[in-house]
Design a protein around this motif. Structure first.
Motif, PDB file in Angstrom:
ATOM      1  N   ARG A  44      -0.660  13.356  -1.448  1.00 38.54           N
ATOM      2  CA  ARG A  44      -0.794  12.160  -1.251  1.00 38.54           C
ATOM      3  C   ARG A  44      -0.422  11.950  -0.712  1.00 38.54           C
ATOM      4  O   ARG A  44      -1.377  11.247  -0.380  1.00 38.54           O
ATOM      5  N   ARG A  45      -0.253  11.865   0.557  1.00 41.43           N
ATOM      6  CA  ARG A  45      -0.640  10.899   2.208  1.00 41.43           C
ATOM      7  C   ARG A  45      -1.765  11.583   2.303  1.00 41.43           C
ATOM      8  O   ARG A  45      -2.184  10.239   2.453  1.00 41.43           O
ATOM      9  N   HIS A  46      -2.659  12.674   2.011  1.00 38.48           N
ATOM     10  CA  HIS A  46      -3.527  12.249   2.385  1.00 38.48           C
ATOM     11  C   HIS A  46      -4.344  11.344   1.971  1.00 38.48           C
ATOM     12  O   HIS A  46      -5.462  10.236   2.023  1.00 38.48           O
ATOM     13  N   SER A  47      -4.599  11.275   0.116  1.00 41.91           N
ATOM     14  CA  SER A  47      -5.484   9.934  -1.164  1.00 41.91           C
ATOM     15  C   SER A  47      -4.123   8.583  -0.077  1.00 41.91           C
ATOM     16  O   SER A  47      -4.612   7.330   0.276  1.00 41.91           O
ATOM     17  N   GLU A  48      -3.244   8.635   0.672  1.00 38.83           N
ATOM     18  CA  GLU A  48      -2.819   7.588   1.080  1.00 38.83           C
ATOM     19  C   GLU A  48      -3.922   6.497   2.217  1.00 38.83           C
ATOM     20  O   GLU A  48      -3.690   5.479   2.631  1.00 38.83           O
ATOM     21  N   ASN A  49      -3.485   8.051   3.346  1.00 42.74           N
ATOM     22  CA  ASN A  49      -4.489   7.680   4.095  1.00 42.74           C
ATOM     23  C   ASN A  49      -5.818   7.438   3.974  1.00 42.74           C
ATOM     24  O   ASN A  49      -5.988   6.365   5.148  1.00 42.74           O
ATOM     25  N   VAL A  50      -6.517   8.211   3.174  1.00 37.80           N
ATOM     26  CA  VAL A  50      -7.758   7.549   2.860  1.00 37.80           C
ATOM     27  C   VAL A  50      -8.074   6.444   2.009  1.00 37.80           C
ATOM     28  O   VAL A  50      -9.169   6.011   2.507  1.00 37.80           O
ATOM     29  N   ALA A  51      -6.994   6.110   1.448  1.00 32.74           N
ATOM     30  CA  ALA A  51      -6.978   4.566   0.546  1.00 32.74           C
ATOM     31  C   ALA A  51      -6.959   3.845   1.552  1.00 32.74           C
ATOM     32  O   ALA A  51      -7.739   2.514   1.723  1.00 32.74           O
ATOM     33  N   ASN A  52      -6.028   4.220   2.598  1.00 33.21           N
ATOM     34  CA  ASN A  52      -5.975   3.010   4.127  1.00 33.21           C
ATOM     35  C   ASN A  52      -7.300   2.892   5.112  1.00 33.21           C
ATOM     36  O   ASN A  52      -7.472   1.729   5.521  1.00 33.21           O
ATOM     37  N   LEU A  53      -8.097   3.768   5.247  1.00 28.75           N
ATOM     38  CA  LEU A  53      -8.870   3.636   6.227  1.00 28.75           C
ATOM     39  C   LEU A  53      -9.658   3.468   5.302  1.00 28.75           C
ATOM     40  O   LEU A  53     -10.825   2.535   5.967  1.00 28.75           O
ATOM     41  N   THR A  54      -9.907   3.256   4.025  1.00 31.04           N
ATOM     42  CA  THR A  54     -11.275   2.433   3.093  1.00 31.04           C
ATOM     43  C   THR A  54     -10.899   1.136   2.846  1.00 31.04           C
ATOM     44  O   THR A  54     -11.966   0.560   3.204  1.00 31.04           O
ATOM     45  N   CYS A  55      -9.870   1.044   2.746  1.00 30.23           N
ATOM     46  CA  CYS A  55      -9.276  -0.741   2.979  1.00 30.23           C
ATOM     47  C   CYS A  55      -9.535  -1.009   4.459  1.00 30.23           C
ATOM     48  O   CYS A  55     -10.918  -2.097   3.977  1.00 30.23           O
ATOM     49  N   ARG A  56      -9.677  -0.472   5.433  1.00 35.61           N
ATOM     50  CA  ARG A  56      -9.890  -1.130   6.753  1.00 35.61           C
ATOM     51  C   ARG A  56     -10.910  -0.847   6.642  1.00 35.61           C
ATOM     52  O   ARG A  56     -11.583  -2.071   6.721  1.00 35.61           O
ATOM     53  N   MET A  57     -12.121  -0.226   6.666  1.00 34.46           N
ATOM     54  CA  MET A  57     -13.250  -0.515   6.336  1.00 34.46           C
ATOM     55  C   MET A  57     -13.887  -1.630   5.723  1.00 34.46           C
ATOM     56  O   MET A  57     -14.692  -2.048   6.235  1.00 34.46           O
ATOM     57  N   CYS A  58     -13.392  -1.776   4.860  1.00 37.96           N
ATOM     58  CA  CYS A  58     -14.541  -2.486   3.780  1.00 37.96           C
ATOM     59  C   CYS A  58     -13.660  -4.315   4.438  1.00 37.96           C
ATOM     60  O   CYS A  58     -14.102  -4.705   4.688  1.00 37.96           O
ATOM     61  N   GLU A  59     -12.728  -4.200   4.923  1.00 33.80           N
ATOM     62  CA  GLU A  59     -12.007  -4.827   4.941  1.00 33.80           C
ATOM     63  C   GLU A  59     -13.225  -5.801   7.171  1.00 33.80           C
ATOM     64  O   GLU A  59     -13.894  -6.612   7.108  1.00 33.80           O
ATOM     65  N   TYR A  60     -13.406  -4.520   7.346  1.00 35.90           N
ATOM     66  CA  TYR A  60     -14.098  -4.373   8.888  1.00 35.90           C
ATOM     67  C   TYR A  60     -15.035  -5.270   8.507  1.00 35.90           C
ATOM     68  O   TYR A  60     -15.927  -5.366   8.761  1.00 35.90           O
ATOM     69  N   LEU A  61     -15.948  -4.678   6.973  1.00 31.18           N
ATOM     70  CA  LEU A  61     -17.639  -4.758   6.726  1.00 31.18           C
ATOM     71  C   LEU A  61     -17.257  -6.497   5.776  1.00 31.18           C
ATOM     72  O   LEU A  61     -18.220  -6.531   5.791  1.00 31.18           O
ATOM     73  N   HIS A  62     -16.586  -7.013   6.294  1.00 32.81           N
ATOM     74  CA  HIS A  62     -16.420  -7.923   5.390  1.00 32.81           C
ATOM     75  C   HIS A  62     -16.987  -7.325   4.436  1.00 32.81           C
ATOM     76  O   HIS A  62     -17.130  -8.718   3.225  1.00 32.81           O
ATOM     77  N   ALA A  63     -16.535  -6.703   3.155  1.00 34.43           N
ATOM     78  CA  ALA A  63     -16.744  -6.333   2.178  1.00 34.43           C
ATOM     79  C   ALA A  63     -15.564  -7.823   0.924  1.00 34.43           C
ATOM     80  O   ALA A  63     -15.007  -8.108   1.545  1.00 34.43           O
ATOM     81  N   SER A  64     -16.017  -7.851   0.132  1.00 38.87           N
ATOM     82  CA  SER A  64     -15.854  -8.952  -1.365  1.00 38.87           C
ATOM     83  C   SER A  64     -13.974  -7.905  -1.499  1.00 38.87           C
ATOM     84  O   SER A  64     -14.381  -6.953  -1.427  1.00 38.87           O
ATOM     85  N   LYS A  65     -13.716  -8.878  -1.839  1.00 41.72           N
ATOM     86  CA  LYS A  65     -11.996  -8.214  -2.690  1.00 41.72           C
ATOM     87  C   LYS A  65     -11.997  -7.194  -3.732  1.00 41.72           C
ATOM     88  O   LYS A  65     -11.776  -6.686  -3.042  1.00 41.72           O
ATOM     89  N   ALA A  66     -13.206  -8.246  -4.522  1.00 39.11           N
ATOM     90  CA  ALA A  66     -13.194  -6.995  -5.442  1.00 39.11           C
ATOM     91  C   ALA A  66     -13.484  -5.347  -5.199  1.00 39.11           C
ATOM     92  O   ALA A  66     -12.449  -4.873  -5.684  1.00 39.11           O
ATOM     93  N   PHE A  67     -14.470  -5.420  -4.544  1.00 41.13           N
ATOM     94  CA  PHE A  67     -15.171  -4.097  -3.773  1.00 41.13           C
ATOM     95  C   PHE A  67     -14.035  -3.348  -3.121  1.00 41.13           C
ATOM     96  O   PHE A  67     -14.035  -2.173  -3.612  1.00 41.13           O
ATOM     97  N   THR A  68     -13.393  -3.684  -2.508  1.00 44.16           N
ATOM     98  CA  THR A  68     -12.316  -3.509  -1.502  1.00 44.16           C
ATOM     99  C   THR A  68     -11.340  -2.655  -2.296  1.00 44.16           C
ATOM    100  O   THR A  68     -10.627  -1.644  -2.290  1.00 44.16           O
ATOM    101  N   ILE A  69     -10.194  -3.600  -3.483  1.00 45.06           N
ATOM    102  CA  ILE A  69      -9.106  -3.479  -4.094  1.00 45.06           C
ATOM    103  C   ILE A  69     -10.304  -2.162  -5.359  1.00 45.06           C
ATOM    104  O   ILE A  69      -9.594  -1.120  -5.164  1.00 45.06           O
ATOM    105  N   HIS A  70     -11.529  -2.184  -5.180  1.00 41.33           N
ATOM    106  CA  HIS A  70     -11.676  -1.119  -6.027  1.00 41.33           C
ATOM    107  C   HIS A  70     -11.986  -0.096  -5.463  1.00 41.33           C
ATOM    108  O   HIS A  70     -11.884   1.372  -5.472  1.00 41.33           O
ATOM    109  N   ALA A  71     -12.553   0.029  -4.573  1.00 41.66           N
ATOM    110  CA  ALA A  71     -12.458   1.568  -3.707  1.00 41.66           C
ATOM    111  C   ALA A  71     -11.123   1.735  -3.024  1.00 41.66           C
ATOM    112  O   ALA A  71     -10.993   2.949  -2.399  1.00 41.66           O
ATOM    113  N   THR A  72     -10.829   0.623  -2.588  1.00 42.60           N
ATOM    114  CA  THR A  72      -9.105   1.463  -2.096  1.00 42.60           C
ATOM    115  C   THR A  72      -8.237   2.276  -3.196  1.00 42.60           C
ATOM    116  O   THR A  72      -8.047   3.336  -3.209  1.00 42.60           O
TER     117      THR A  72
END
Length: 129
Positions: A38-66
């Motif tokens: 569970r902690r690993h999944s939260e960390n992966v989701a967090n990093l995914t979210c941050r990378m999407c934001e850093y890359l200026h991905a759309s909100k919809a893509f960021t939510i899906h990826a997270t």
């Protein structure tokens, strides 16, 4: 060379992407079986979210990826605890069982209409192994 300091781990980011009740239920089951996963999944989701934001991905893509990142190990719910939590190196047979968590996760997502959009992410995980 310009180097930008970025802190990719920020637990406040994930709060912006609320998971629906079905996904929270699935993740709570996962937490009850294996807190580390569970902690690993939260960390992966967090990093995914941050990378999407850093890359200026759309909100919809960021939510899906997270959400996909949260769910990427959901199949581990059905791995026997003696294999999932084994402190030593897995035997070849145990490793084969562990690898099935990706297919199990894909099947979980495909059977649930709310999780089905994330099945493709599980399929990509299967292809990596």
């Amino acid at each position: 060379m310009f180097k930008q300091d970025i802190e990719f781990y920020s637990p406040t980011n994930l709060k912006a992407y609320n998971l629906d009740q079905t996904m929270r239920y699935q993740l709570n089951i996962l937490e009850n079986l294996d807190v580390f996963t569970r902690r690993h999944s939260e960390n992966v989701a967090n990093l995914t979210c941050r990378m999407c934001e850093y890359l200026h991905a759309s909100k919809a893509f960021t939510i899906h990826a997270t959400i996909s990142a949260y769910l990427h190990d959901i199949g581990k719910m059905f791995i026997p605890p003696e294999i999932l939590n084994k402190p030593d190196i897995l035997t070849n047979e145990e490793f084969e069982v562990m690898k099935t968590h990706t297919t199990i996760g894909y099947n979980i997502c495909m059977k649930d209409l709310k999780l089905r959009p994330y099945a493709r992410s599980e399929r990509f995980t299967i292809m990596k192994i």
